[in-house]
Design an enzyme around this catalytic site. Structure first.
Site, PDB file in Angstrom:
ATOM      1  N   THR B 105      39.013  46.039  39.477  1.00  0.00           N
ATOM      2  CA  THR B 105      38.528  46.559  40.761  1.00  0.00           C
ATOM      3  C   THR B 105      39.671  47.010  41.658  1.00  0.00           C
ATOM      4  OG1 THR B 105      36.556  45.200  40.686  1.00  0.00           O
ATOM      5  CG2 THR B 105      37.265  45.918  42.834  1.00  0.00           C
ATOM      6  N   THR B 181      39.281  40.823  38.352  1.00  0.00           N
ATOM      7  CA  THR B 181      39.227  39.425  38.780  1.00  0.00           C
ATOM      8  C   THR B 181      38.399  38.531  37.869  1.00  0.00           C
ATOM      9  OG1 THR B 181      37.378  39.938  40.228  1.00  0.00           O
ATOM     10  CG2 THR B 181      39.574  39.960  41.213  1.00  0.00           C
ATOM     11  N   ASP B 182      37.439  39.110  37.129  1.00  0.00           N
ATOM     12  CA  ASP B 182      36.509  38.252  36.395  1.00  0.00           C
ATOM     13  C   ASP B 182      37.216  37.283  35.448  1.00  0.00           C
ATOM     14  OD1 ASP B 182      34.394  39.310  37.684  1.00  0.00           O
ATOM     15  OD2 ASP B 182      33.481  40.299  35.949  1.00  0.00           O
ATOM     16  N   LYS B 260      37.824  31.408  39.423  1.00  0.00           N
ATOM     17  CA  LYS B 260      36.982  32.304  40.222  1.00  0.00           C
ATOM     18  C   LYS B 260      35.664  31.585  40.465  1.00  0.00           C
ATOM     19  CE  LYS B 260      35.087  36.952  40.568  1.00  0.00           C
ATOM     20  NZ  LYS B 260      34.921  38.276  39.983  1.00  0.00           N
TER      21      LYS B 260
END
Lengths: 640, 443
Positions: B105, B181-182, B260
């Site tokens: 992202t 980020t996942d 996360k």
């Protein structure tokens, strides 16, 4: 050069004045446009802080308006509460599916205006980085194109009907931090843009806006109240750019803003003509920015010296051919220098100083000549000085230079804000189409034929029919019914009637009473719905007589009383209960025994007059009449 | 060759093909019920239907018009040619910090293929887009690959580790890795193990809100990451993301102690069972350490050990789970099984048999907790004791994902069953803490 003298209204026709109205109205459809949060006002106490950066559009351009905002280097603080905000408002969660009722409301409006409805709605992001949206963009979608609006004998074309989310509520700023409330962010708005209307008087624009307002209200799906509606006006004259005046909230202000703007554009056209006569071209209109702190540090007192002593730098820029044009004010408030000051304000500077207002501020003729020499200014040239932090002053003068260059080619397109007295103030350059970008978090929304057909079958009654139905249902005159239905406080009228207030009384209070108080110059907007609700409940229960409504509201609107109840108390019109009224009537009857025996039934008139003079505003007249009649009959029966 | 009617299928494509128009052309769509709509023909999202034509109107809005409603299509103007790529060359300078791009992202914007956000920005674009970034450090950027983080594999981890190793021998004082980020915390753990004796800070950074929006956290996160990589007086692998919802502080998490924990918030990453390593204050540009961290070291001490063996499995236990699942994994050749057990480290009695069988077959079985916060402790209840007797190794407060990555890495280094049993529960990179503080807040 000649500025046509003030006096009567501008000659709109010969100036080629056009006004395009964009009306934005909040929808009352249960929740926000992209989440289920409450749309009620909430003064949140929690907050977070953000910065925004301009981003590129899908075509790779950065919008000029976005660049201007970014150059100001602002930080934003968002206040929020739990019922009106969730992660969607905080821009911490993707938008939910679009509010279906809001979509239906917009389609209904499109059907009423005979517009062409698109088959598939694409949600777009309109880049706005003044902080009013946490995301840095406003989500908006085109619902329909074309159509026309009738007003009186005239009509005007419709350009577009869009559905969009309202921005956060501006709570003012503190230095470089701008504060916003998230309660308003995301409330659905329907926006109708009308085609530019050639006007022969400013009233034309008011009439068109009023007609559009009634049409929207006829759907029964719009929110009402202060702040639920605002008009943007796109004003131009022949040869000018289009000026967008943002957020004119009331109809009466439209006429004033249009008149001011047309005069201002007319003047800027004369300025451009004069600059051209003086041989100024856009590329040569300004010089380099020069530091003149050394020269101006020798100012004899005044604000200039004070600022420099306080550590400010003085930067100056040459304005070629502008001598005399910066300070001229052909109409009140129409002055090039005023807009330069507004640019400085936007960057957090108190203002700028230009050569047309010098010598002044402790800067004498000698120093002016030194600055002129430093800038190599000729006899027809002017200059502008910015005092402050070197970086800020430079940014201000760069923006000022841009403005001075633009003015050479005629009145520039820009975005302006209305002031409460009906003038306008420079806000920022006009955004281009580069600010539109697809909302990637949502899929396109198909508008099916079935949905269109269903809404077409359930269209609301035309305004006139709604007015006559209201009139006959509540026994109101057609005029009063029209005013009530058009009122921002229509919902309150219905509440009042439910409480037991006579419809004509409730209608009169929310329309005529408030209007006449406004004409007296009172701030009737400061009277909250809640105060009116209390007033109606007091009238319904007989604690305050309907005749006292106007007095009570005057006390509240003028700030003499904090609320309805204390106003009633202060005015001595707090409740007169039945026992007290009976005692008072008995007392009057006792005192007038002779007249009663002489006149019999005919004594009622004078007796009524006497009682009312003592209780006016505290008891309803009809009630007095009834009790008095009974007691009089009793006495006559006894004596006769 | 590019498709001139990108994304269009079926009736919509037929209509446009017959009219001889291409995406980008100015068109006028005459409507059967009267009127016309004109604008620029837009590409169609791949997952959108085949019954609408999308146009961008002059006012910037996009809208779809039903094919069934269009009576004819007229061309008003042809598409402008694309700007050439020449303008996009970037001056390369030798820098203090290298930004290695891997996608995500933080480097994404709209993709007309799907209409969704996919990675397209290159690190160079980020560099030019983040105000003041160049003033923090002398930067160099390199796009290693450009994938969404759910598509990351152990092979990608290895490639990143090798590139970081080269960067350090090239003399960079800090490394920043932009990442989706996942799965950023998996990559952070992988690099922590693969880079032994790491002498500089290696900072992974991502964004929760795509960088094509003004409110993106990409810019502030990147600034924080570069500040930590260039000015941080510590070494090791870290993750830099927002500390809270405000754009003021960037939290620096230790790469083996971060997770996360939210799908969308910008402060989705939290240090678990550990204090934050440091905080970057974006207004003062200060990097503030919050705990003891290894100092910077000699570049020659670095050993890159980038091999990972995929034969490790992370299994989340749930009530009633069938032991056959475990048998299946063993039979499929998995060499390490990380259990995400309940509470202090338990699984139901019905799977104990399968676990015993796995251990007998030489498979390493380690226990972590699905509670996420806290440590396993298998001596408290009989179940835990039974499991330990069966050969299950308690893994302290190691995060399940970190334990998985560590197992892959140890297997990749050729560790046998005995080495696995001794190395998995010992602290190698700070992944297991001895103490958990009373005031460890969840941040």
């Amino acid at each position: 050069m000649s500025a046509s003298e003030g006096g009567g209204a501008p000659d709109y026709r010969s100036l080629g004045a056009k006004v395009g109205i964009e009306l934005h109205r909040q929808l009352d459809v249960g929740g926000k446009l992209f989440c289920g949060c409450s749309t009620a006002r909430e003064d949140g106490s929690k907050s977070f802080r953000r910065v925004l950066l301009p981003s590129e559009s899908e075509l790779g351009d950065v919008d000029p308006a976005a660049r201007f905002e970014a150059a100001r280097g602002m930080e934003f603080e968002y206040m929020y509460g739990d019922s009106s905000s969730c992660l969607v408002e905080a821009d911490e969660e993707p938008p939910h599916d679009v509010n279906q009722r809001a979509l239906e409301a917009a389609i209904t409006v499109a059907l009423l205006l005979g517009s062409t409805i698109v088959d598939e709605v694409h949600v777009m992001r309109k880049i706005v980085i003044d902080g009013s949206n946490t995301s840095g963009f406003q989500r908006t979608m085109l619902i329909a194109l074309g159509g026309s609006l009738k007003f009186g004998e005239k009509s005007v074309g419709v350009l577009t009907i869009t559905l969009e989310e309202d921005a956060a509520r501006n709570l003012g700023s503190d230095g470089r931090v701008k504060k916003y409330g998230l309660d308003r962010l995301g409330i659905p708005l329907v926006e109708v843009s009308l085609a530019p209307l050639e006007i022969s008087s400013a009233q034309d624009a008011v009439d068109a806006a009023a007609a559009l307002g009634r049409l929207l209200k006829s759907t029964g799906m719009v929110a009402r109240g202060i702040g639920t509606v605002r008009q943007d006006l796109n004003i131009s004259i022949a040869g000018s750019g289009i000026v967008e005046v943002k957020g004119v909230q009331e109809l009466p202000l439209i006429a004033k803003v249009v008149e001011f703007e047309v005069r201002r554009l007319g003047w800027l056209k004369e300025v451009a003509a004069e600059l051209s006569r003086r041989g100024v071209r856009p590329e040569s209109a300004v010089g380099e920015i020069v530091d003149v702190t050394g020269i101006l540090s020798r100012a004899k007192g005044g604000v200039v010296r004070k600022s420099i002593a306080g550590g400010a730098r003085a930067l100056a820029v040459l304005a070629r051919g502008y001598r005399g044009l910066l300070g001229s004010e052909p109409y009140e408030g129409v002055r090039v220098g005023r807009d330069l000051a507004a640019i400085a304000n936007a960057f957090g500077l108190g203002g700028v100083i230009h050569s047309d207002e010098l010598p002044n501020y402790g800067v004498d003729e000698g120093l002016v000549e030194e600055v002129r020499a430093a800038l190599a200014a000729g006899s027809e040239d002017a200059f502008v000085i910015a005092l402050g932090d070197a970086e800020v002053a430079r940014r201000v003068l760069e923006a000022v230079s841009g403005r001075l260059r633009d003015l050479v080619s005629g009145p520039p397109a820009e975005t302006r804000a209305p002031t409460p007295d009906g003038r306008t103030k420079y806000m920022r350059p006009r955004p281009g189409s580069a600010r539109m970008y697809p909302e990637t978090d949502l899929l396109p929304i198909p508008i099916t034929g079935a949905m269109r057909a269903r809404l077409r079958e359930n269209l609301p009654l035309p305004w006139d029919r709604q007015v006559s139905e209201l009139a006959s249902k509540y026994g109101l005159s057609a005029k009063l019914a029209d005013e009530v239905l058009d009122s921002e406080r229509y919902d309150l009228f219905r509440e009042a009637v439910k409480m037991g207030v006579k419809p004509s009384v409730a209608a009169t209070v929310i329309t005529e009473t408030l209007v006449s108080l406004r004409r007296e110059g009172l701030d009737v907007d400061s009277v909250s719905d809640d105060q009116l609700r209390r007033l109606f409940s007091a009238i319904a229960s007989g604690r305050i007589a309907k005749e006292a409504a106007s007095e009570v509201l005057r006390a509240v609107a003028s700030g003499r009383a904090p609320d309805v109840d204390s106003a009633a108390e202060a005015l001595g019109i707090s409740a007169l209960d039945d026992a007290a009224l009976a005692a008072l009537i008995d007392e009057v009857l006792d005192r007038n025994e002779r007249m009663i025996s002489e006149r019999g039934d005919r004594a009622l008139g004078p007796l009524m007059g006497e009682v009312m003079s003592k209780v006016r505003g505290r008891v309803d007249g009809a009630k007095v009449n009834e009790m008095l009649r009974l007691k009089l009959k009793e006495r006559l029966g006894r004596s006769g | 060759m590019e498709d001139e009617l990108q994304g269009y299928r079926g009736p919509a494509r037929d209509l446009l093909q017959r009219a001889g128009v291409h995406v980008g052309d100015e068109v006028e769509l005459a409507l059967a019920d009267g009127g016309a709509i004109s604008g620029t023909l837009m590409p169609r999202y791949e997952h959108a239907d085949d019954e609408h034509v999308a146009v961008k109107l002059r006012n910037g809005y996009n809208a779809g018009v039903a094919v069934s409603r269009i009576s004819s299509v007229h061309v008003l103007g042809r598409a402008r040619p694309e700007p050439t790529a020449a303008a996009q060359q970037v001056r390369r300078v030798k820098g203090d910090v290298i930004i290695i791009g891997t996608g995500g992202t933080i480097a994404s914007r709209i993709d007309y293929r799907t209409g969704a956000v996919t990675p397209i920005f290159r690190p160079e674009d980020l560099y030019s887009r983040v105000p003041g970034l160049g003033e923090i450090a002398n930067l160099e950027t390199e796009l290693l690959f450009n994938i969404l983080s759910e598509n990351m594999t152990p092979e990608h981890w290895a490639a990143i580790a090798e590139r970081v190793g080269r960067a350090i021998s090239e003399g960079y004082r800090g490394v920043v890795i932009t990442h989706g980020t996942d799965t950023m915390h998996y990559t952070a753990a992988a690099l922590s193990f693969a880079l032994e004796g790491l002498p500089v800070p290696v900072v992974l950074v991502g964004a929760q809100r795509s960088s094509d929006r003004p409110s993106s956290d990409a810019s502030s996160n990147l600034k924080g990451a570069v500040l930590a990589a260039s000015r941080g007086d510590f070494s090791g692998v870290y993750v830099a993301m927002h500390r809270n919802l405000s754009d003021r502080e960037i939290a620096i998490h230790r790469g083996v102690k971060v997770r996360k924990n939210h799908t969308s918030r910008r402060d989705a990453f939290e240090s678990v069972n550990s204090r934050l390593a440091a905080v970057v204050d974006l207004s003062s540009m200060e990097v503030r350490k919050l705990t003891d961290l290894p100092p910077r070291g000699d570049p020659r001490s670095l050993k890159v050990k980038p091999r990972f063996d995929r034969r490790a499995f992370l299994l989340k236990y749930f009530p009633g789970m069938d032991g056959g699942v475990i048998d299946g994994l063993v039979d499929a050749g998995y060499r390490a099984l990380i259990l995400e057990g309940t509470g202090l480290g338990h699984v139901g009695a019905q799977v104990h048999g399968s676990i015993r069988r796995a251990v007998e077959k030489g498979v390493f079985v380690g226990m972590t907790s699905q509670c996420i916060w806290g440590s396993v402790r298998m001596t408290v209840y009989d179940t835990g004791r039974d499991l330990m007797r069966a050969g299950v190794v308690p893994l302290g407060d190691m995060l399940p994902e970190v334990a998985l990555v560590k197992a892959m890495w140890l297997l990749g280094q050729g560790a046998g069953a005995e080495e696995m049993r001794s190395l998995m529960p010992s602290n190698m990179r700070g992944e297991i803490s001895e103490r958990r503080y009373i005031e460890d807040v969840r941040e």
